[in-house]
Design a protein around this motif. Structure first.
Motif, PDB file in Angstrom:
ATOM      1  N   LYS A 134       0.861  -1.170   0.000  1.00 10.65           N
ATOM      2  CA  LYS A 134       0.000   0.000   0.000  1.00 10.65           C
ATOM      3  C   LYS A 134       0.901   1.225   0.000  1.00 10.65           C
ATOM      4  N   LYS A 135       0.463   2.281  -0.627  1.00  8.60           N
ATOM      5  CA  LYS A 135       1.331   3.442  -0.802  1.00  8.60           C
ATOM      6  C   LYS A 135       1.739   4.053   0.536  1.00  8.60           C
ATOM      7  N   ARG A 136       0.797   4.174   1.435  1.00 10.50           N
ATOM      8  CA  ARG A 136       1.139   4.799   2.721  1.00 10.50           C
ATOM      9  C   ARG A 136       2.117   3.926   3.515  1.00 10.50           C
ATOM     10  N   THR A 137       1.974   2.580   3.374  1.00 12.33           N
ATOM     11  CA  THR A 137       2.892   1.671   4.072  1.00 12.33           C
ATOM     12  C   THR A 137       4.293   1.806   3.495  1.00 12.33           C
ATOM     13  N   LEU A 138       4.390   1.891   2.161  1.00  6.22           N
ATOM     14  CA  LEU A 138       5.681   2.019   1.485  1.00  6.22           C
ATOM     15  C   LEU A 138       6.390   3.303   1.904  1.00  6.22           C
ATOM     16  N   ILE A 139       5.669   4.412   1.914  1.00  7.08           N
ATOM     17  CA  ILE A 139       6.289   5.703   2.267  1.00  7.08           C
ATOM     18  C   ILE A 139       6.710   5.702   3.735  1.00  7.08           C
ATOM     19  N   ARG A 140       5.868   5.115   4.607  1.00  7.03           N
ATOM     20  CA  ARG A 140       6.216   5.081   6.028  1.00  7.03           C
ATOM     21  C   ARG A 140       7.509   4.293   6.257  1.00  7.03           C
ATOM     22  N   GLN A 141       7.624   3.151   5.574  1.00  7.73           N
ATOM     23  CA  GLN A 141       8.820   2.328   5.748  1.00  7.73           C
ATOM     24  C   GLN A 141      10.071   3.048   5.246  1.00  7.73           C
ATOM     25  N   LEU A 142       9.931   3.779   4.134  1.00  4.78           N
ATOM     26  CA  LEU A 142      11.087   4.491   3.600  1.00  4.78           C
ATOM     27  C   LEU A 142      11.507   5.640   4.516  1.00  4.78           C
ATOM     28  N   MET A 143      10.526   6.301   5.088  1.00  5.38           N
ATOM     29  CA  MET A 143      10.849   7.424   5.974  1.00  5.38           C
ATOM     30  C   MET A 143      11.414   6.951   7.302  1.00  5.38           C
ATOM     31  N   GLU A 144      11.305   5.649   7.602  1.00  6.59           N
ATOM     32  CA  GLU A 144      11.880   5.111   8.840  1.00  6.59           C
ATOM     33  C   GLU A 144      13.372   4.812   8.715  1.00  6.59           C
ATOM     34  N   TYR A 145      13.928   4.927   7.480  1.00  2.60           N
ATOM     35  CA  TYR A 145      15.370   4.759   7.324  1.00  2.60           C
ATOM     36  C   TYR A 145      16.081   5.888   8.071  1.00  2.60           C
ATOM     37  N   ARG A 172       6.070  14.591   2.155  1.00  3.09           N
ATOM     38  CA  ARG A 172       5.272  14.920   0.966  1.00  3.09           C
ATOM     39  C   ARG A 172       6.113  14.911  -0.299  1.00  3.09           C
ATOM     40  N   SER A 173       7.366  15.318  -0.193  1.00  5.86           N
ATOM     41  CA  SER A 173       8.239  15.295  -1.367  1.00  5.86           C
ATOM     42  C   SER A 173       8.450  13.866  -1.847  1.00  5.86           C
ATOM     43  N   LEU A 174       8.678  12.935  -0.904  1.00  5.34           N
ATOM     44  CA  LEU A 174       8.872  11.534  -1.257  1.00  5.34           C
ATOM     45  C   LEU A 174       7.581  10.965  -1.877  1.00  5.34           C
ATOM     46  N   GLU A 175       6.457  11.353  -1.293  1.00  6.52           N
ATOM     47  CA  GLU A 175       5.179  10.857  -1.808  1.00  6.52           C
ATOM     48  C   GLU A 175       4.961  11.304  -3.253  1.00  6.52           C
ATOM     49  N   GLU A 204      11.812  -6.800   2.080  1.00  3.12           N
ATOM     50  CA  GLU A 204      10.468  -6.575   2.626  1.00  3.12           C
ATOM     51  C   GLU A 204       9.625  -5.664   1.726  1.00  3.12           C
ATOM     52  N   LEU A 205      10.322  -4.884   0.865  1.00  2.00           N
ATOM     53  CA  LEU A 205       9.613  -3.956  -0.011  1.00  2.00           C
ATOM     54  C   LEU A 205       9.358  -4.533  -1.392  1.00  2.00           C
ATOM     55  N   GLY A 206      10.272  -5.382  -1.881  1.00  2.00           N
ATOM     56  CA  GLY A 206      10.123  -5.895  -3.244  1.00  2.00           C
ATOM     57  C   GLY A 206      11.112  -7.000  -3.524  1.00  2.00           C
ATOM     58  N   CYS A 207      11.522  -7.109  -4.787  1.00  2.00           N
ATOM     59  CA  CYS A 207      12.421  -8.173  -5.225  1.00  2.00           C
ATOM     60  C   CYS A 207      13.829  -7.892  -4.716  1.00  2.00           C
ATOM     61  N   ASP A 209      16.556  -9.170  -5.634  1.00  2.00           N
ATOM     62  CA  ASP A 209      17.575  -9.193  -6.683  1.00  2.00           C
ATOM     63  C   ASP A 209      17.456  -8.008  -7.627  1.00  2.00           C
ATOM     64  N   CYS A 210      16.221  -7.642  -7.958  1.00  2.00           N
ATOM     65  CA  CYS A 210      16.007  -6.620  -8.985  1.00  2.00           C
ATOM     66  C   CYS A 210      15.567  -5.280  -8.416  1.00  2.00           C
ATOM     67  N   GLY A 211      15.129  -5.271  -7.169  1.00  2.00           N
ATOM     68  CA  GLY A 211      14.700  -4.025  -6.546  1.00  2.00           C
ATOM     69  C   GLY A 211      13.360  -3.524  -7.027  1.00  2.00           C
ATOM     70  N   ILE A 212      12.582  -4.381  -7.665  1.00  2.00           N
ATOM     71  CA  ILE A 212      11.279  -3.957  -8.171  1.00  2.00           C
ATOM     72  C   ILE A 212      10.269  -3.933  -7.029  1.00  2.00           C
ATOM     73  N   VAL A 213       9.550  -2.809  -6.932  1.00  2.00           N
ATOM     74  CA  VAL A 213       8.521  -2.631  -5.910  1.00  2.00           C
ATOM     75  C   VAL A 213       7.169  -2.586  -6.598  1.00  2.00           C
ATOM     76  N   ALA A 214       6.189  -3.296  -6.045  1.00  2.67           N
ATOM     77  CA  ALA A 214       4.837  -3.322  -6.613  1.00  2.67           C
ATOM     78  C   ALA A 214       3.878  -2.592  -5.689  1.00  2.67           C
ATOM     79  N   HIS A 215       2.993  -1.825  -6.299  1.00  5.20           N
ATOM     80  CA  HIS A 215       2.028  -1.044  -5.533  1.00  5.20           C
ATOM     81  C   HIS A 215       0.639  -1.653  -5.671  1.00  5.20           C
ATOM     82  N   GLU A 216      -0.152  -1.538  -4.643  1.00  2.00           N
ATOM     83  CA  GLU A 216      -1.529  -2.024  -4.672  1.00  2.00           C
ATOM     84  C   GLU A 216      -2.310  -1.278  -5.760  1.00  2.00           C
ATOM     85  N   ALA A 217      -2.986  -2.063  -6.663  1.00  2.00           N
ATOM     86  CA  ALA A 217      -3.728  -1.459  -7.775  1.00  2.00           C
ATOM     87  C   ALA A 217      -5.209  -1.372  -7.429  1.00  2.00           C
ATOM     88  N   ALA A 218      -5.849  -0.357  -7.953  1.00  2.00           N
ATOM     89  CA  ALA A 218      -7.291  -0.208  -7.757  1.00  2.00           C
ATOM     90  C   ALA A 218      -8.025  -1.272  -8.568  1.00  2.00           C
TER      91      ALA A 218
END
Length: 910
Positions: A134-145, A172-175, A204-207, A209-218
């Motif tokens: 989920k987008k908010r979960t992804l941003i929260r985890q990144l801001m916890e670095y 907000r800039s990261l978002e 925990e965020l994505g692949c 090996d490849c660093g691909i992150v997937a976001h929840e789709a509507a």
């Protein structure tokens, strides 16, 4: 006085109804039966349903009524006891190529919701399963670095887009950055963390090996009907259209000046002063070729310029207008011009493609999405390894098994909690479809590919899901296309709908349905003007004991559809060299399992089996297409390339389906079977016509001269409304008679041309008794039980069965009738009463006796029992079908335990 437990009808006079009065019990399953044309539809649809709908509309506001089709008031004195009515007719629901079984039943909506809430993604690079964030979960985890951590954001093709330093108050800039990149990557992006000069990926965020992150789709992102999910190349249609250059120039031995290109507007040899001719001349000057050089000898550069244009270069074109200045223009090429014109029509997906364009347009799977209709990223979201397209392609039977295996999907507890109620709802709806005999369909099946019976049963399941009470449901022959095994399932489903305190009114001829009804109403005794009366009503026992009930006589055994004295062959004969057979080798189209089929010629042969077993595929997709290709000598690809032997024994193939005989109100039985030309000739030969110098063409409502020019021969004036249904008003000039007054003044035997077109077939048989060409075809129509039809009746009002039988009359009534032909019909008993089936069988037996072969796809046991040879497919529908379960005479198939058809034949044969 209003009776709470009855629908009371007094003085019904719609169409051929004879001022009937009737009490129909409410909250019961009521079957209306009778011979074709007796007035069943006039009573049920055009009186009860029409009046119920009209009253419902009157209860709405003027604004709400504006978006609904206007309904005329039924010709009836009084109807009491009505409640809201829903008509589930036997017709294709939609011609829109975007409509599927999934969209029609709303199961597709639940699937999209499921994938938006409980799916996992696979990395587009390494195909490893990754979590959906989920987008908010992804941003929260990144801001916890830790503060100062460098985040690097890439596109999917490893282009660095942005570098971001984790700092307080930068949420907000990261978002904004992530929003932009996820939108560009259709829900995916590459994201890495820079530590000690090394780029690392958080598993925990994505692949990892490849660093691909997937976001929840509507949910809308999984729909092929929205820009968010639809393939951009085919816009969600799954098919791609292109202009075939071999069809634009089919004969390359011809020159452009000699007619190599026959598309309208580009026929160079016909008009030397048209602009397109001048374009060709300009191309010839620029690319140094002669318009009368065979196309096969043109240079590649010259031919490409003609077909694909000048690549932006301007060429000097002589102005076709006298004294006009030369034009300096770019030329796009014939193929690009035709394709653009086609696309301008394709925007309206219900419109007809222009004939000249359609002739060179070919269709193939979309090269971008390979027919999935969706953007490629949407297929990266999976549940238990299956994409939404994979689930939509599954037969409904298999999809339900998938939905019931929630505990085997490896979902997390949270995912299971979200998925469980959605799966439960999907499984319940799928169960209804299976119980109604449609388990072989898939959710991706286009509605345009459903038969009338299939579409009717699909819509019935949506009503069962609604759980409404106190309604009136009206159905038109719901057993059409159903095997006897599945008719009982449908009957029980309607009884469940009745048990919810609904009234079920069904027009039906099926013996099991009639026996299972709470109340039966028989309309008759004959068709057309000879019908329109209630001849019997009550329970099945009461009908059997009624001397006036034709249906009761067949149910009681007092009348029977006659069995042939003997079958024309035995099973061992089919494999004998002395019997001429049409043999199909290795049929494997759709669900056919590479089967070999022998069809004995000079016999009455039937293809049987449960719904979805492969009957239509075998006959329509394999046999008919291949035979037509050979007889019409057309160059086209063969489906699955089966070998067909024995074609040399067939003079011709005549295929009669249930498609309409015309698509507008100008088409009618008289014009289709070719008798209207003779009728107009008779009128033109009268003394009145000769004195007035009125020619034959003046008696046609399709051409100017004698037709009413106010309505252009339609009889009505149509006002197109932008926000409402079109309004039709009877033409005041001709009073709906279609012709000018001076034409209507001319009479043949006391009737004008409009009055003749208003005659029934039965009346016309006597009226034209001494006119062989007319009388012969009308007699055939009468013999087939269509004496009630009106000569000028609009083709769009005819049922599929009526259209098919009219095609049969056209074939048998003309000079085309021959010996050694193969006649192929798809469910010819559709809409027929027992008595009508006997009439049809008499015609078939005569055809076979004359040396022809009649091949039918059929479920009706009354017809099946009269066949010389049966080929029974199955054992089930869809992937579980496509095999020959039994083949032989009626008695031999009845002895095969594995054959569902055989099981029911044993019962009917006693």
């Amino acid at each position: 006085m209003l009776l709470q437990n009855q629908i009371y009808i007094k003085g019904a006079r719609q169409n051929n109804l004879k001022n009937i009065t009737l009490h129909i019990p409410r909250d019961k399953l009521v079957v209306f039966t009778g011979v074709s044309g007796s007035g069943k539809s006039s009573l049920v649809f055009h009186t009860i349903y029409a009046e119920g709908r009209r009253r419902l509309m009157e209860s709405l506001s003027a604004y709400e009524r504006g978006s609904l089709r206007k309904t005329d008031e039924a010709e009836v004195d009084l109807i009491e006891g009505l409640s809201p009515a829903i008509a589930i007719e036997q017709k294709t629901v939609s011609r829109n190529p975007r409509s599927t079984v999934g969209t029609l039943t709303d199961i597709g909506s639940y699937l999209r919701l499921l994938f938006s809430r409980a799916s996992r993604a696979v990395c587009p690079h390494c195909q490893r399963e990754i979590p959906v964030n989920k987008k908010r979960t992804l941003i929260r985890q990144l801001m916890e670095y830790p503060e100062g951590t460098m985040l690097e954001i890439y596109s999917l093709d490893d282009v660095l887009i942005k570098t971001f330093i984790v700092q307080p108050q930068q949420h907000r800039s990261l978002e904004a950055i992530i929003n932009t990149q996820l939108e560009a990557g259709e829900g995916f992006m590459k994201l890495g963390v820079k530590r000690d000069g090394m780029l690392t990926f958080d598993p925990e965020l994505g692949c990892s090996d490849c660093g691909i992150v997937a976001h929840e789709a509507a949910a809308g992102a999984f729909s092929f009907n929205t820009p968010l999910g639809a393939c951009p190349t085919c816009t969600g249609l799954g098919r791609h259209y292109y202009v075939d250059p071999d069809l634009v120039i089919p004969d390359k031995t011809k020159s452009i000046g000699g007619g190599a290109i026959q598309l309208i507007g580009w026929q160079c040899e016909q008009d030397k002063f048209a602009k397109n001719r001048k374009i060709f001349e300009a191309l010839a000057n620029r690319y140094h070729f002669d318009l009368f050089t065979p196309v096969e000898h043109l240079s590649e550069e010259a031919l490409n310029a003609v077909l694909y244009g000048t690549d932006g270069e301007r060429i000097l074109i002589e102005n076709p207008s006298i004294g006009g200045k030369p034009m300096n223009e770019r030329f796009a090429g014939i193929i690009n011009i035709v394709y653009e014109r086609f696309n301008s029509y394709a925007k309206n997906e219900l419109s007809e493609i222009k004939g000249e364009d359609k002739s060179v347009i070919r269709e193939q799977l979309c090269p971008k999405c390979a027919g999935t209709r969706l953007k490629s990223q949407r297929l990266l979201y999976r549940i238990n390894g299956q994409s939404i397209h994979d689930l939509s392609e599954m037969p409904i039977q298999e999809l339900r098994e998938f939905c019931q295996g929630l505990n085997r999907m490896g979902l997390s507890r949270q995912e299971e909690a979200v998925a469980e109620p959605i799966f439960r709802e999907i499984a319940a709806r799928l169960t209804f479809l299976i119980e109604i005999g449609l388990g072989y369909l898939s959710l991706s099946r286009p509605v345009t590919m459903l038969s009338g019976g299939e579409s009717q049963r699909v819509r019935l399941t949506t009503q069962l899901n609604s759980g409404l009470m106190g309604m009136i449901y009206i159905l038109d022959e719901p057993t059409v296309g159903l095997h006897s095994r599945d008719s009982g399932k449908l009957l029980r489903m309607l009884q469940r709908l009745r048990d919810l305190n609904n009234t079920i009114l069904v027009i039906e001829h099926d013996e099991e349905f009639i026996a299972g009804a709470d109340h039966i109403v028989e309309i008759g005794p004959g068709a057309g003007v000879q019908g329109g009366e209630v001849v019997a009503q009550g329970t099945v026992g009461q009908l059997k004991s009624s001397p006036l009930s034709l249906t009761g006589q067949y149910l009681s055994g007092a009348r029977v559809i006659e069995l042939p004295r003997r079958h024309r062959l035995q099973k061992m004969d089919v494999h004998s060299d002395h019997i001429r057979c049409l043999e199909i080798i290795g049929a494997r189209e759709n669900n056919l399992k590479n089967i070999n089929v022998r069809i004995p010629l000079g016999c009455f042969v039937g293809i049987t089996g449960v719904s979805g077993s492969g009957k239509s595929t075998l006959v329509n997709q394999v046999l008919v297409k291949n035979l037509r290709t050979r007889f019409e000598r057309r160059a086209s690809s063969l489906p699955a390339d089966p070998n067909i032997r024995g074609i040399e024994w067939i003079e011709d193939v005549v295929y009669m389906n249930q498609q309409p005989i015309g698509r507008n109100s100008r088409s009618n039985p008289a014009t289709y079977i070719g008798i209207f030309d003779y009728i107009r000739r008779l009128f033109a030969a009268t003394a009145q016509a000769k004195a007035a110098k009125v020619k034959e063409n003046s008696f046609s409502f399709n051409t100017a001269g004698g037709r009413c020019e106010v309505c252009s021969g339609l009889g009505v004036l149509v006002t197109e409304m932008q926000f409402m249904s079109d309004i039709e008003v009877v033409c005041e000039a001709c009073k709906g008679q279609r012709f000018k007054e001076e034409i209507l003044d001319i009479a043949y035997r006391g009737k004008n041309i409009a009055q003749v077109l208003e005659m029934s077939v039965a009346e016309a048989v006597d009226f034209f008794g001494d006119q062989h060409h007319i009388h012969h075809k009308l007699t055939l129509m009468n013999r087939l039980g269509m004496g009630y039809l009106i000569l000028g009746q609009s083709a769009v009002t005819l049922s599929g069965g009526e259209a098919q039988r009219i095609k049969l009359v056209d074939e048998l009534g003309g000079a085309k009738k021959g010996i050694g032909k193969l006649y192929i019909l798809d469910e010819p008993t559709t809409g027929l009463h027992f008595a009508d089936i006997q009439r049809l069988l008499n015609i078939f037996q005569e055809l076979v006796a004359e040396g022809n072969t009649v091949l039918v796809i059929e479920h009706n046991l009354q017809l099946i029992k009269t066949l010389d040879y049966i080929i029974d497919l199955g054992p089930e529908g869809g992937n579980r079908g496509g095999q020959i379960v039994a083949a032989g005479t009626v008695e031999e198939v009845a002895a095969v335990e594995a054959s569902y058809t055989g099981q029911y034949l044993r019962q009917i044969l006693g």
